[in-house]
Write a protein that holds these residues in place. Structure first.
Motif, PDB file in Angstrom:
ATOM      1  N   LEU A 139       0.842  -1.157   0.152  1.00  0.00           N
ATOM      2  CA  LEU A 139       0.030  -0.248   0.285  1.00  0.00           C
ATOM      3  C   LEU A 139       1.064   1.377  -0.115  1.00  0.00           C
ATOM      4  O   LEU A 139       0.973   1.591   1.098  1.00  0.00           O
ATOM      5  N   PHE A 140       1.328   1.679  -1.551  1.00  0.00           N
ATOM      6  CA  PHE A 140       2.142   2.646  -1.209  1.00  0.00           C
ATOM      7  C   PHE A 140       1.922   3.852  -1.944  1.00  0.00           C
ATOM      8  O   PHE A 140       2.002   4.896  -1.514  1.00  0.00           O
ATOM      9  N   GLY A 182      -1.835  -5.865   4.280  1.00  0.00           N
ATOM     10  CA  GLY A 182      -0.924  -4.921   3.057  1.00  0.00           C
ATOM     11  C   GLY A 182       0.317  -3.606   4.471  1.00  0.00           C
ATOM     12  O   GLY A 182      -0.593  -3.008   5.953  1.00  0.00           O
ATOM     13  N   VAL A 183       1.173  -4.010   3.135  1.00  0.00           N
ATOM     14  CA  VAL A 183       2.161  -2.927   4.027  1.00  0.00           C
ATOM     15  C   VAL A 183       2.011  -1.221   3.875  1.00  0.00           C
ATOM     16  O   VAL A 183       2.038  -1.398   2.555  1.00  0.00           O
ATOM     17  N   ALA A 184       1.327  -0.148   4.220  1.00  0.00           N
ATOM     18  CA  ALA A 184       1.314   0.697   4.151  1.00  0.00           C
ATOM     19  C   ALA A 184       2.131   1.902   4.742  1.00  0.00           C
ATOM     20  O   ALA A 184       2.703   2.129   5.864  1.00  0.00           O
ATOM     21  N   LEU A 185       2.278   2.901   3.175  1.00  0.00           N
ATOM     22  CA  LEU A 185       3.440   4.025   4.124  1.00  0.00           C
ATOM     23  C   LEU A 185       2.664   4.742   4.185  1.00  0.00           C
ATOM     24  O   LEU A 185       1.789   5.410   3.298  1.00  0.00           O
ATOM     25  N   CYS A 186       2.791   5.714   5.452  1.00  0.00           N
ATOM     26  CA  CYS A 186       2.056   6.549   5.822  1.00  0.00           C
ATOM     27  C   CYS A 186       2.717   8.286   6.860  1.00  0.00           C
ATOM     28  O   CYS A 186       3.709   7.447   7.320  1.00  0.00           O
ATOM     29  N   HIS A 195      10.196  13.689   3.125  1.00  0.00           N
ATOM     30  CA  HIS A 195      10.802  12.240   2.953  1.00  0.00           C
ATOM     31  C   HIS A 195      11.570  12.068   3.932  1.00  0.00           C
ATOM     32  O   HIS A 195      11.703  11.015   4.324  1.00  0.00           O
ATOM     33  N   ALA A 196      10.676  12.761   5.501  1.00  0.00           N
ATOM     34  CA  ALA A 196      10.866  12.126   7.226  1.00  0.00           C
ATOM     35  C   ALA A 196       9.241  12.340   7.194  1.00  0.00           C
ATOM     36  O   ALA A 196       8.949  12.433   6.648  1.00  0.00           O
ATOM     37  N   GLY A 197       8.905  11.774   8.843  1.00  0.00           N
ATOM     38  CA  GLY A 197       8.250  11.916   9.236  1.00  0.00           C
ATOM     39  C   GLY A 197       7.193  10.857   8.230  1.00  0.00           C
ATOM     40  O   GLY A 197       5.806  10.726   8.480  1.00  0.00           O
ATOM     41  N   LEU A 198       7.895   9.691   7.808  1.00  0.00           N
ATOM     42  CA  LEU A 198       7.117   8.469   7.215  1.00  0.00           C
ATOM     43  C   LEU A 198       7.446   7.606   8.046  1.00  0.00           C
ATOM     44  O   LEU A 198       8.210   6.947   8.791  1.00  0.00           O
ATOM     45  N   THR A 199       6.268   6.778   8.460  1.00  0.00           N
ATOM     46  CA  THR A 199       6.184   5.274   8.883  1.00  0.00           C
ATOM     47  C   THR A 199       5.466   4.132   8.329  1.00  0.00           C
ATOM     48  O   THR A 199       4.545   4.336   7.982  1.00  0.00           O
TER      49      THR A 199
END
Length: 232
Positions: A139-140, A182-186, A195-199
């Motif tokens: 889930l990108f 689902g592998v979600a980038l949030c 580019h920071a603040g993503l988990t």
């Protein structure tokens, strides 16, 4: 470490017990599809996924899956050259054609959890994913964040008790109809550079608030899906 030639002979012997050797094809015989992504109905996709999973589980149990993964997760901790040697032999047999979800699960998600996950997560997921008991989709991408994943807008908000709630929309997701997770980038922090603040989150695809909507192709089937996350 086994001799690689002997390793190949042993792989051939095992594959002979589970699949027929491939025969040379003749032009005009067999299916004529050249599709990169299949044109399946939901039922066909589920049936094919189950067939692949059954083969992957048999391969894992016989010691031919997860060859370069740590022994603690059911692997054999062998160099990549042995993985490639097995694949060369495997390609000569009529085994189920893997979909990208299995590569995502076994070669991306499982190693990531093994490297960065908690002990509980490693125990729960790594072996199960390597064996294909648990399948994950990516889930990108979003409508405004495809090649530039740092532009994702799907947001995860943390409550005082430490739990997270996810809201957003993902698109072009292969396998969302049949994946367990689902592998979600949030985005978890909008006050820092994009580019920071993503988990990364691992989301059960049957969780309340997860809505999978197949994208109908001009051929009639659906290889991709939209996934709406509403208070997940």
């Amino acid at each position: 470490m086994p001799d690689i030639a002997e390793f190949g002979e042993q792989a051939t012997a095992w594959l002979t017990t589970v699949a027929a050797p491939r025969t040379d094809s003749v032009w005009g015989d067999g299916p004529d599809t050249v599709a990169v992504f299949e044109n399946w109905t939901a039922e066909e996709e589920q049936a094919h996924t189950d067939e692949i999973a059954a083969y992957e589980q048999a391969k894992f149990d016989a010691g031919w899956g997860a060859l370069n993964s740590p022994v603690e997760y059911g692997g054999r901790d062998l160099p990549l050259s042995y993985v490639l040697a097995f694949r060369r032999v495997e390609d000569t047999f009529d085994v189920p054609k893997r979909t990208e979800m299995f590569s995502v699960t076994q070669q991306l998600v499982a190693p990531t959890i093994a490297q960065w996950g908690t002990e509980e997560q490693r125990t729960r997921f790594v072996r199960a994913m390597l064996r294909a008991d648990v399948i994950a989709c990516q889930l990108f991408s979003e409508t405004e964040a495809g090649s530039d994943l740092a532009a994702v807008r799907t947001r995860a908000t943390q409550a005082e008790d430490g739990s997270w709630t996810i809201d957003g929309h993902k698109v072009w997701t292969s396998g969302a109809r049949v994946a367990h997770y689902g592998v979600a980038l949030c985005r978890t922090d909008s006050t820092v550079a994009k580019h920071a603040g993503l988990t990364m989150f691992l989301i059960p695809m049957d969780a309340p608030g997860v809505d999978v909507r197949p994208i109908r192709q001009m051929t009639g089937g659906s290889s991709f899906n939209e996934v709406y996350l509403d208070g997940v």
